[in-house]
Design a protein around this motif. Structure first.
Motif, PDB file in Angstrom:
ATOM      1  N   ASP A 170      11.364 -56.309  16.511  1.00 47.54           N
ATOM      2  CA  ASP A 170      11.915 -56.825  15.255  1.00 47.54           C
ATOM      3  C   ASP A 170      11.751 -55.825  14.117  1.00 47.54           C
ATOM      4  OD1 ASP A 170      12.596 -59.293  16.484  1.00 47.54           O
ATOM      5  OD2 ASP A 170      10.549 -60.011  16.216  1.00 47.54           O
ATOM      6  N   VAL A 171      12.107 -54.588  14.404  1.00 45.41           N
ATOM      7  CA  VAL A 171      11.895 -53.504  13.445  1.00 45.41           C
ATOM      8  C   VAL A 171      12.684 -53.720  12.161  1.00 45.41           C
ATOM      9  CG1 VAL A 171      12.368 -51.050  13.049  1.00 45.41           C
ATOM     10  CG2 VAL A 171      11.206 -51.784  15.144  1.00 45.41           C
ATOM     11  N   ASP A 172      13.934 -54.138  12.279  1.00 38.44           N
ATOM     12  CA  ASP A 172      14.740 -54.353  11.076  1.00 38.44           C
ATOM     13  C   ASP A 172      14.143 -55.439  10.196  1.00 38.44           C
ATOM     14  OD1 ASP A 172      16.593 -52.368  11.636  1.00 38.44           O
ATOM     15  OD2 ASP A 172      17.959 -53.723  12.691  1.00 38.44           O
ATOM     16  N   MET A 173      13.598 -56.469  10.806  1.00 36.64           N
ATOM     17  CA  MET A 173      12.957 -57.535  10.039  1.00 36.64           C
ATOM     18  C   MET A 173      11.744 -57.005   9.289  1.00 36.64           C
ATOM     19  SD  MET A 173      10.104 -59.759  10.229  1.00 36.64           S
ATOM     20  CE  MET A 173       9.776 -60.149  11.954  1.00 36.64           C
ATOM     21  N   LEU A 174      10.946 -56.165   9.942  1.00 34.58           N
ATOM     22  CA  LEU A 174       9.765 -55.597   9.303  1.00 34.58           C
ATOM     23  C   LEU A 174      10.154 -54.683   8.140  1.00 34.58           C
ATOM     24  CD1 LEU A 174       7.688 -54.730  12.504  1.00 34.58           C
ATOM     25  CD2 LEU A 174       7.196 -56.552  10.864  1.00 34.58           C
ATOM     26  N   ILE A 175      11.181 -53.871   8.334  1.00 29.67           N
ATOM     27  CA  ILE A 175      11.656 -52.994   7.265  1.00 29.67           C
ATOM     28  C   ILE A 175      12.194 -53.829   6.104  1.00 29.67           C
ATOM     29  CG2 ILE A 175      13.377 -51.246   6.649  1.00 29.67           C
ATOM     30  CD1 ILE A 175      13.131 -50.202   9.541  1.00 29.67           C
ATOM     31  N   PHE A 222       3.611 -45.114   7.221  1.00 34.06           N
ATOM     32  CA  PHE A 222       2.823 -44.869   8.425  1.00 34.06           C
ATOM     33  C   PHE A 222       2.995 -46.016   9.419  1.00 34.06           C
ATOM     34  CE2 PHE A 222       0.596 -42.498   5.123  1.00 34.06           C
ATOM     35  CZ  PHE A 222       0.450 -41.252   5.730  1.00 34.06           C
ATOM     36  N   ILE A 223       2.981 -45.656  10.697  1.00 34.22           N
ATOM     37  CA  ILE A 223       2.954 -46.597  11.815  1.00 34.22           C
ATOM     38  C   ILE A 223       1.595 -46.430  12.475  1.00 34.22           C
ATOM     39  CG2 ILE A 223       3.916 -47.165  14.079  1.00 34.22           C
ATOM     40  CD1 ILE A 223       6.531 -45.697  13.006  1.00 34.22           C
ATOM     41  N   VAL A 224       0.780 -47.473  12.466  1.00 31.15           N
ATOM     42  CA  VAL A 224      -0.558 -47.405  13.052  1.00 31.15           C
ATOM     43  C   VAL A 224      -0.564 -48.196  14.356  1.00 31.15           C
ATOM     44  CG1 VAL A 224      -3.003 -47.910  12.740  1.00 31.15           C
ATOM     45  CG2 VAL A 224      -1.617 -47.192  10.772  1.00 31.15           C
ATOM     46  N   ALA A 273       9.582 -45.854  18.176  1.00 30.11           N
ATOM     47  CA  ALA A 273      10.710 -44.922  18.090  1.00 30.11           C
ATOM     48  C   ALA A 273      11.731 -45.391  17.059  1.00 30.11           C
ATOM     49  CB  ALA A 273      11.360 -44.770  19.467  1.00 30.11           C
ATOM     50  N   GLU A 274      12.086 -46.668  17.113  1.00 34.70           N
ATOM     51  CA  GLU A 274      13.071 -47.191  16.168  1.00 34.70           C
ATOM     52  C   GLU A 274      12.539 -47.184  14.744  1.00 34.70           C
ATOM     53  OE1 GLU A 274      15.802 -51.204  15.373  1.00 34.70           O
ATOM     54  OE2 GLU A 274      14.415 -51.139  17.081  1.00 34.70           O
ATOM     55  N   MET A 275      11.268 -47.573  14.578  1.00 33.87           N
ATOM     56  CA  MET A 275      10.681 -47.600  13.244  1.00 33.87           C
ATOM     57  C   MET A 275      10.621 -46.201  12.646  1.00 33.87           C
ATOM     58  SD  MET A 275       9.320 -49.430  10.771  1.00 33.87           S
ATOM     59  CE  MET A 275       8.823 -51.025  11.445  1.00 33.87           C
ATOM     60  N   LYS A 276      10.211 -45.228  13.441  1.00 35.88           N
ATOM     61  CA  LYS A 276      10.134 -43.852  12.944  1.00 35.88           C
ATOM     62  C   LYS A 276      11.520 -43.311  12.598  1.00 35.88           C
ATOM     63  CE  LYS A 276       8.354 -39.248  14.105  1.00 35.88           C
ATOM     64  NZ  LYS A 276       7.501 -39.109  12.923  1.00 35.88           N
ATOM     65  N   ALA A 277      12.503 -43.611  13.442  1.00 45.55           N
ATOM     66  CA  ALA A 277      13.865 -43.128  13.192  1.00 45.55           C
ATOM     67  C   ALA A 277      14.445 -43.706  11.905  1.00 45.55           C
ATOM     68  CB  ALA A 277      14.761 -43.475  14.377  1.00 45.55           C
ATOM     69  N   THR A 289      12.662 -45.065   9.237  1.00 45.51           N
ATOM     70  CA  THR A 289      11.849 -44.946   8.026  1.00 45.51           C
ATOM     71  C   THR A 289      11.264 -43.557   7.815  1.00 45.51           C
ATOM     72  OG1 THR A 289       9.778 -45.589   9.112  1.00 45.51           O
ATOM     73  CG2 THR A 289      11.175 -47.371   8.246  1.00 45.51           C
ATOM     74  N   GLY A 290      11.186 -42.758   8.876  1.00 44.27           N
ATOM     75  CA  GLY A 290      10.519 -41.466   8.784  1.00 44.27           C
ATOM     76  C   GLY A 290       9.004 -41.577   8.775  1.00 44.27           C
ATOM     77  N   ALA A 291       8.487 -42.770   9.051  1.00 45.14           N
ATOM     78  CA  ALA A 291       7.037 -42.995   9.014  1.00 45.14           C
ATOM     79  C   ALA A 291       6.330 -42.168  10.082  1.00 45.14           C
ATOM     80  CB  ALA A 291       6.726 -44.478   9.212  1.00 45.14           C
ATOM     81  N   LYS A 292       5.107 -41.761   9.761  1.00 47.97           N
ATOM     82  CA  LYS A 292       4.285 -40.995  10.690  1.00 47.97           C
ATOM     83  C   LYS A 292       3.483 -41.930  11.582  1.00 47.97           C
ATOM     84  CE  LYS A 292       3.811 -37.008   7.625  1.00 47.97           C
ATOM     85  NZ  LYS A 292       2.867 -36.139   6.880  1.00 47.97           N
ATOM     86  N   ILE A 293       3.394 -41.589  12.862  1.00 50.37           N
ATOM     87  CA  ILE A 293       2.676 -42.397  13.840  1.00 50.37           C
ATOM     88  C   ILE A 293       1.206 -41.988  13.858  1.00 50.37           C
ATOM     89  CG2 ILE A 293       2.441 -42.962  16.288  1.00 50.37           C
ATOM     90  CD1 ILE A 293       5.485 -42.495  16.524  1.00 50.37           C
ATOM     91  N   VAL A 294       0.333 -42.990  13.746  1.00 48.96           N
ATOM     92  CA  VAL A 294      -1.114 -42.778  13.674  1.00 48.96           C
ATOM     93  C   VAL A 294      -1.780 -43.462  14.861  1.00 48.96           C
ATOM     94  CG1 VAL A 294      -3.190 -43.098  12.268  1.00 48.96           C
ATOM     95  CG2 VAL A 294      -0.950 -42.810  11.143  1.00 48.96           C
ATOM     96  N   ILE A 295      -2.647 -42.741  15.564  1.00 44.63           N
ATOM     97  CA  ILE A 295      -3.346 -43.326  16.709  1.00 44.63           C
ATOM     98  C   ILE A 295      -4.665 -42.573  16.908  1.00 44.63           C
ATOM     99  CG2 ILE A 295      -2.426 -41.862  18.569  1.00 44.63           C
ATOM    100  CD1 ILE A 295      -1.843 -44.531  20.117  1.00 44.63           C
ATOM    101  N   HIS A 296      -5.594 -43.191  17.622  1.00 38.53           N
ATOM    102  CA  HIS A 296      -6.884 -42.556  17.879  1.00 38.53           C
ATOM    103  C   HIS A 296      -6.718 -41.355  18.798  1.00 38.53           C
ATOM    104  CE1 HIS A 296     -10.986 -42.064  19.529  1.00 38.53           C
ATOM    105  NE2 HIS A 296     -11.366 -42.509  18.342  1.00 38.53           N
ATOM    106  N   GLU A 297      -7.611 -40.391  18.641  1.00 34.93           N
ATOM    107  CA  GLU A 297      -7.532 -39.151  19.415  1.00 34.93           C
ATOM    108  C   GLU A 297      -7.614 -39.383  20.922  1.00 34.93           C
ATOM    109  OE1 GLU A 297     -10.728 -36.489  18.563  1.00 34.93           O
ATOM    110  OE2 GLU A 297     -12.294 -38.019  18.743  1.00 34.93           O
ATOM    111  N   ALA A 298      -8.336 -40.414  21.353  1.00 30.92           N
ATOM    112  CA  ALA A 298      -8.467 -40.694  22.782  1.00 30.92           C
ATOM    113  C   ALA A 298      -7.258 -41.412  23.357  1.00 30.92           C
ATOM    114  CB  ALA A 298      -9.731 -41.520  23.045  1.00 30.92           C
TER     115      ALA A 298
END
Length: 222
Positions: A38-43, A55-57, A70-74, A76-85
């Motif tokens: 539901d990416v469009d709804m969130l945007i 940011f996308i966490v 993928a859709e959210m980044k495309a 909004t241009g948001a950066k994807i954030v995740i733990h190093e592991a």
């Protein structure tokens, strides 16, 4: 003083996943946690509240939580954030799982975090808690002054994350919950990664006293 913090819990898609929109209404900065669908709804929700998603966490890399990356980044241009592991796993999710969930593969992470790091959204500061067990790089994010913790698939309302996967560890999950989450103040609000419980949220005190998996029943249902 009126707070500028924005926090909205939204159930998305068909797998009872909770996404979270977190923002600062004064600066307009925002991040979305686990945009599974539901990416469009969130945007649209962000736009309605004067927020832009920067940011996308991801609380962890399982396909049901990252399938909207993928859709959210495309869009909004948001950066994807995740733990190093967990970062490498984003690029290793197999076609079997993608086809099962009708999901697009996530782009690689843009930002790597570790336990103890802080993520800022305007004037809001969210602390990263590394909570391995469900996966090696699972994280929860905690806001001290709001008294809120987003617990991903580590802790649910009345339950805990699964530990039957190849990257899971029951011992690590218990250690994470006891030493990271149950160490938070009792009135901390618990916002989980799935709508699996009797209510959408809980508190640390309630989970400590009422969650059967935290009362010596770790061999049941895990």
């Amino acid at each position: 003083m009126k707070t500028t913090a924005f926090l909205k819990q939204i159930e998305v898609g068909e797998h009872a996943v909770y996404a979270y929109l977190i923002g600062d209404t004064q600066t307009g900065e925002a991040m979305v946690v686990d945009p599974a669908d539901d990416v469009d709804m969130l945007i649209g929700l962000a736009a309605e509240n004067g927020l832009r998603i920067d940011f996308i966490v991801n609380t962890h890399g399982h396909v049901d939580h990252i399938m909207g990356n993928a859709e959210m980044k495309a869009k909004t241009g948001a950066k994807i954030v995740i733990h190093e592991a967990e970062a490498a796993y984003l690029e290793k999710i197999g076609d079997f799982w993608l086809e099962m969930f009708a999901a697009r593969k996530s782009p690689p992470a843009d930002v790597i975090v570790r336990g103890g790091d802080e993520m800022t959204v305007g004037g809001q500061r969210w602390r990263v808690l590394h909570t391995p067990g469900h996966t090696p790089g699972s994280i929860c994010i905690y806001h001290t002054s709001l008294g809120v913790c987003l617990t991903g698939d580590t802790l649910f309302v009345g339950s805990v994350g699964r530990v039957d996967g190849p990257r899971s560890s029951k011992a690590q999950l218990l250690d994470s919950i006891v030493n990271q989450l149950l160490a938070l103040p009792d009135d901390t609000v618990v916002y989980p990664g799935h709508n699996y419980g009797s209510s959408p949220f809980s508190t640390i005190a309630m989970e400590r006293t009422e969650n059967p998996f935290l009362n010596g029943l770790w061999n049941v249902g895990l």
